[in-house]
Design a protein around this motif. Sequence first.
Motif, PDB file in Angstrom:
ATOM      1  N   UNK A  53      12.160   6.696  -1.605  1.00 15.47           N
ATOM      2  CA  UNK A  53      11.899   6.137  -0.259  1.00 15.47           C
ATOM      3  C   UNK A  53      11.807   4.552  -0.889  1.00 15.47           C
ATOM      4  N   UNK A  54      12.101   3.521   0.213  1.00 13.29           N
ATOM      5  CA  UNK A  54      12.200   2.063  -0.371  1.00 13.29           C
ATOM      6  C   UNK A  54      11.154   1.394   0.344  1.00 13.29           C
ATOM      7  N   UNK A  55      10.490   0.652  -0.347  1.00 17.40           N
ATOM      8  CA  UNK A  55       9.699  -0.525   0.072  1.00 17.40           C
ATOM      9  C   UNK A  55       8.304   0.043   0.768  1.00 17.40           C
TER      10      UNK A  55
ATOM     11  N   UNK B 176       0.892  -1.077  -0.070  1.00 15.38           N
ATOM     12  CA  UNK B 176      -0.013  -0.126   0.114  1.00 15.38           C
ATOM     13  C   UNK B 176       0.768   1.225   0.186  1.00 15.38           C
ATOM     14  N   UNK B 177       0.819   2.142  -0.972  1.00 13.76           N
ATOM     15  CA  UNK B 177       1.517   3.220  -1.139  1.00 13.76           C
ATOM     16  C   UNK B 177       0.795   4.475  -0.994  1.00 13.76           C
ATOM     17  N   UNK B 178      -0.598   4.455  -0.391  1.00 14.54           N
ATOM     18  CA  UNK B 178      -1.410   5.400  -0.393  1.00 14.54           C
ATOM     19  C   UNK B 178      -0.824   6.517   0.606  1.00 14.54           C
TER      20      UNK B 178
ATOM     21  N   UNK C 198      19.215  -0.072  -0.161  1.00 18.32           N
ATOM     22  CA  UNK C 198      19.553  -0.092  -1.543  1.00 18.32           C
ATOM     23  C   UNK C 198      19.429  -1.111  -2.541  1.00 18.32           C
ATOM     24  N   UNK C 199      18.863  -2.533  -1.730  1.00 19.37           N
ATOM     25  CA  UNK C 199      18.364  -3.718  -2.134  1.00 19.37           C
ATOM     26  C   UNK C 199      16.874  -3.962  -2.158  1.00 19.37           C
ATOM     27  N   UNK C 200      16.321  -2.599  -2.099  1.00 20.11           N
ATOM     28  CA  UNK C 200      14.878  -2.741  -1.783  1.00 20.11           C
ATOM     29  C   UNK C 200      14.084  -3.252  -3.113  1.00 20.11           C
ATOM     30  N   UNK C 201      12.981  -4.023  -2.979  1.00 19.82           N
ATOM     31  CA  UNK C 201      11.978  -4.476  -4.091  1.00 19.82           C
ATOM     32  C   UNK C 201      11.271  -3.035  -4.792  1.00 19.82           C
ATOM     33  N   UNK C 202      11.083  -2.098  -4.029  1.00 20.57           N
ATOM     34  CA  UNK C 202      10.266  -1.016  -4.659  1.00 20.57           C
ATOM     35  C   UNK C 202      10.951   0.228  -4.070  1.00 20.57           C
ATOM     36  N   UNK C 203      10.812   1.068  -4.997  1.00 20.14           N
ATOM     37  CA  UNK C 203      11.468   2.485  -4.758  1.00 20.14           C
ATOM     38  C   UNK C 203      10.650   3.513  -5.353  1.00 20.14           C
TER      39      UNK C 203
END
Length: 246
Positions: free
Chosen positions: A224-226, A21-23, A234-239
């Motif tokens: 921002x990550x995840x 959820x990125x809301x 730096x190894x995040x799946x979502x940026x």
Amino acid sequence: MYQSLEASLHDLFWASESHADESHLLENFLQQQTGPSLEIGCGSGRLMLPLLEKGYQVEGVEIASDMVELLHKNAKERDVSPLVHHCAIEEFQPTQTYSSFAIPAFTLQLLSRASARQVLRKLRDISSEQTKLYLTLFIPWAEILDELEIDTWYLDKETQLDSGQTARCFTKHQIDRLHQTLYREHRYELAQQTHLSSQTLQWYFLPELINLLESSGWTYQEYDADFQKGNHDTDASVITVYATAS
């Protein structure tokens, strides 16, 4: 893309993944802006309609007819009146000056690299000097690291409906690591219904993404990550990346 069963199940699968959820990030971004915003790829209004309920000025652009139909249905149920431009972003003609643009939910990755540059350039061309950009992308680490077998169906998403039925999405993929391109096929299933769709996705590591933004007229600010504010893994799946018109 985003037709039939894929469209009707889209929001249900997102709702079943609370970690995705990125809301809250998008709302935090809009709180720092004044004036109207435009969401590119607004779909069925999953992110946009709750923002309209809270008083934010957000318009949408969406190319998929089934998603636009769902958006208007959802808007009627919520008693809000969204302004939605039913077209490809490349064909969009602005109705006003926007203080910010949002491209959430990995929408930019559905475009080729050349088209992504064209879209970012177009948004810059219709921007003022203070216009802000919000952009979310993912990196398919499971496919990159061969944690998922190539060209083999696996259960990707599953959720229970209020009716008691189970909706499922099965996925298989091919990958081109040299050109950072992922090819995915999806099979959606609900009761006796089945729908097949395919996607070609580009992925970007942060240095390339920053270069893409800056060569398109945007100044990179931070990320921002995840979906966690202040997380810079730096190894995040979502940026989620933030930029300002140069």
